[in-house]
Design a protein around this motif. Sequence first.
Motif, mmCIF file in Angstrom:
data_model
loop_
_atom_site.group_PDB
_atom_site.id
_atom_site.type_symbol
_atom_site.label_atom_id
_atom_site.label_comp_id
_atom_site.label_asym_id
_atom_site.label_seq_id
_atom_site.Cartn_x
_atom_site.Cartn_y
_atom_site.Cartn_z
ATOM 1 N N ASP A 15 0.801 -1.224 0.000
ATOM 2 C CA ASP A 15 0.000 0.000 0.000
ATOM 3 C C ASP A 15 0.837 1.279 0.000
ATOM 4 O OD1 ASP A 15 0.806 -0.199 2.689
ATOM 5 O OD2 ASP A 15 -1.237 -0.433 3.457
ATOM 6 N N ARG A 16 1.946 1.294 0.698
ATOM 7 C CA ARG A 16 2.805 2.494 0.736
ATOM 8 C C ARG A 16 3.405 2.792 -0.631
ATOM 9 N NH1 ARG A 16 4.612 3.818 6.262
ATOM 10 N NH2 ARG A 16 3.222 2.629 7.580
ATOM 11 N N THR A 26 -0.805 7.123 2.042
ATOM 12 C CA THR A 26 -1.189 5.722 2.241
ATOM 13 C C THR A 26 -2.580 5.623 2.849
ATOM 14 O OG1 THR A 26 1.140 5.187 2.585
ATOM 15 C CG2 THR A 26 -0.454 3.529 3.262
ATOM 16 N N VAL A 29 -5.274 5.450 0.213
ATOM 17 C CA VAL A 29 -5.362 4.142 -0.451
ATOM 18 C C VAL A 29 -6.145 3.185 0.452
ATOM 19 C CG1 VAL A 29 -4.034 2.128 -1.216
ATOM 20 C CG2 VAL A 29 -3.257 4.439 -1.799
ATOM 21 N N ASN A 30 -5.788 3.149 1.731
ATOM 22 C CA ASN A 30 -6.466 2.243 2.664
ATOM 23 C C ASN A 30 -7.902 2.675 2.941
ATOM 24 O OD1 ASN A 30 -4.420 0.288 3.010
ATOM 25 N ND2 ASN A 30 -3.283 1.728 4.250
ATOM 26 N N LEU A 33 -9.899 1.312 0.160
ATOM 27 C CA LEU A 33 -10.074 -0.112 0.419
ATOM 28 C C LEU A 33 -11.182 -0.346 1.451
ATOM 29 C CD1 LEU A 33 -9.055 -3.056 0.150
ATOM 30 C CD2 LEU A 33 -7.312 -2.499 1.842
ATOM 31 N N VAL A 45 -6.570 -8.214 -2.502
ATOM 32 C CA VAL A 45 -5.736 -7.524 -1.515
ATOM 33 C C VAL A 45 -5.419 -8.494 -0.390
ATOM 34 C CG1 VAL A 45 -5.600 -5.610 0.128
ATOM 35 C CG2 VAL A 45 -6.815 -5.290 -2.004
ATOM 36 N N HIS A 74 -1.217 -3.470 3.640
ATOM 37 C CA HIS A 74 -1.971 -4.255 2.672
ATOM 38 C C HIS A 74 -1.115 -4.423 1.423
ATOM 39 C CE1 HIS A 74 -5.250 -2.602 5.166
ATOM 40 N NE2 HIS A 74 -5.730 -3.812 4.996
ATOM 41 N N PHE A 76 -1.506 -5.215 -2.620
ATOM 42 C CA PHE A 76 -2.461 -5.248 -3.720
ATOM 43 C C PHE A 76 -1.945 -6.136 -4.840
ATOM 44 C CE2 PHE A 76 -3.660 -1.505 -1.456
ATOM 45 C CZ PHE A 76 -5.016 -1.335 -1.695
ATOM 46 N N LEU A 84 -8.648 -0.584 -7.576
ATOM 47 C CA LEU A 84 -8.270 0.681 -6.953
ATOM 48 C C LEU A 84 -8.322 1.803 -7.983
ATOM 49 C CD1 LEU A 84 -7.335 2.037 -4.333
ATOM 50 C CD2 LEU A 84 -4.978 1.564 -5.053
#
Length: 121
Positions: A15-16, A26, A29-30, A33, A45, A74, A76, A84
């Motif tokens: 994720d980073r 980040t 992104v999470n 999710l 994921v 996480h 991906f 995403l």
Amino acid sequence: MEKIIKVRGMDVLIDRDVAELYGVETKHVNQALRNNPEKFPEGYVLTLQLSESQELVKNFDRFDTIKHSGVTPHAFTERGLYMLATILKSKRATTTTLAIIDSFVKLREISGHQQNPVLKN
């Protein structure tokens, strides 16, 4: 392509790294999710286990910041990144998604000839 690693036998982006590529934090992104669980079924994921997070820190300097983080990273898969991309809809997200797709395709093409980094369980 150097950001793609293997976790549980699958090629993934953490994720980073995804956030860095998309030019977002980040947490965004999470958040995508978390807010869209129906778009991320099993196999899209992976939530890393503590031992896997520790392996990341041990094997990749860029993950040193997660050493003391309370947030579980996480990972991906290619399919998860496609989903995403349907959520993050900036011009940069589109360009980045195309580059990521090309990288996964290239990785499959050369996979028999060269190993990418592996995260062991």
